[in-house]
Design a protein around this motif. Structure first.
Motif, PDB file in Angstrom:
ATOM      1  N   LEU A   1     -60.050 -86.609  71.636  1.00 14.95           N
ATOM      2  CA  LEU A   1     -58.810 -87.144  71.106  1.00 14.95           C
ATOM      3  C   LEU A   1     -57.733 -86.096  71.337  1.00 14.95           C
ATOM      4  O   LEU A   1     -57.936 -84.923  71.001  1.00 14.95           O
ATOM      5  CB  LEU A   1     -58.947 -87.450  69.609  1.00 14.95           C
TER       6      LEU A   1
ATOM      7  N   ASP B   1     -56.084 -80.769  71.630  1.00 21.18           N
ATOM      8  CA  ASP B   1     -57.215 -81.633  71.921  1.00 21.18           C
ATOM      9  C   ASP B   1     -58.363 -81.344  70.962  1.00 21.18           C
ATOM     10  O   ASP B   1     -58.676 -80.185  70.709  1.00 21.18           O
ATOM     11  CB  ASP B   1     -57.719 -81.397  73.355  1.00 21.18           C
TER      12      ASP B   1
ATOM     13  N   LEU C   1     -57.407 -90.782  74.326  1.00 20.93           N
ATOM     14  CA  LEU C   1     -58.715 -90.958  73.706  1.00 20.93           C
ATOM     15  C   LEU C   1     -59.700 -91.338  74.795  1.00 20.93           C
ATOM     16  O   LEU C   1     -59.372 -92.125  75.686  1.00 20.93           O
ATOM     17  CB  LEU C   1     -58.623 -92.087  72.670  1.00 20.93           C
TER      18      LEU C   1
END
Length: 168
Positions: free
Chosen positions: A68, A51, A82
């Motif tokens: 993201l 991440d 996202l």
């Protein structure tokens, strides 16, 4: 007695030093790793997740974030997530709570998942942290198979205004 006084002094200094980190106008870069069977949901036996997170402190103790994620699971090629979020530093010593909304997509599956996190920003230096966190992601599409609870361990960098301004 002397040890107790020294411990108290160090605790007070750490609290004061941590307070200076969560001031308005600072940026944040973070990366975390979860998985290795540190998370669980009904549809998978294990996964690994990387991440990335960007943040900006819009007010003292309040950070807006963007996340993201890339996840690899045993039976699924990949999952991309996202989404935006917010983080609030509950204690000046680094304890925080976060809320986010994730858009997750994998081959044949798309879901919107609200997420809640609670963690601690442990400062290794003036700007670098190790951030263990517990999280829960709620699936609206299939609660029993895709809602996930887990542990994530991250590294964060708090950027001061003067660190990224060009000096004239």
């Amino acid at each position: 007695m002397l040890k107790k006084m020294a411990l108290l002094a160090v605790s007070v200094l750490m609290t004061v030093a941590a307070h200076a980190q969560f001031e308005q106008g600072k940026g944040y870069l973070g990366a975390s790793l979860s998985g290795f069977d540190l998370s669980y949901n009904g549809s998978q036996k294990g996964k690994i997740s990387l991440d990335g997170k960007l943040g900006y402190l819009i007010a003292d103790n309040w950070m807006l974030t963007g996340q993201l994620s890339y996840q690899k699971q045993n039976d699924v090629p990949y999952t991309i997530a996202l989404g935006p979020g917010v983080r609030y530093y509950i204690q000046q010593n680094g304890l925080y709570m976060g809320l986010s909304g994730l858009f997750k997509h994998t081959k044949g599956y798309t879901d919107i998942m609200p997420s809640i996190q609670i963690g601690y920003a442990f400062f290794l230096s003036r700007t670098v942290t190790v951030e263990p966190e517990l999280y829960y992601e709620q699936s609206f599409k299939d609660h029993s198979n895709y809602s996930t609870a887990g542990i994530r361990v991250g590294v964060g960098v708090y950027l001061f205004k003067d660190q990224y301004q060009v000096k004239k």
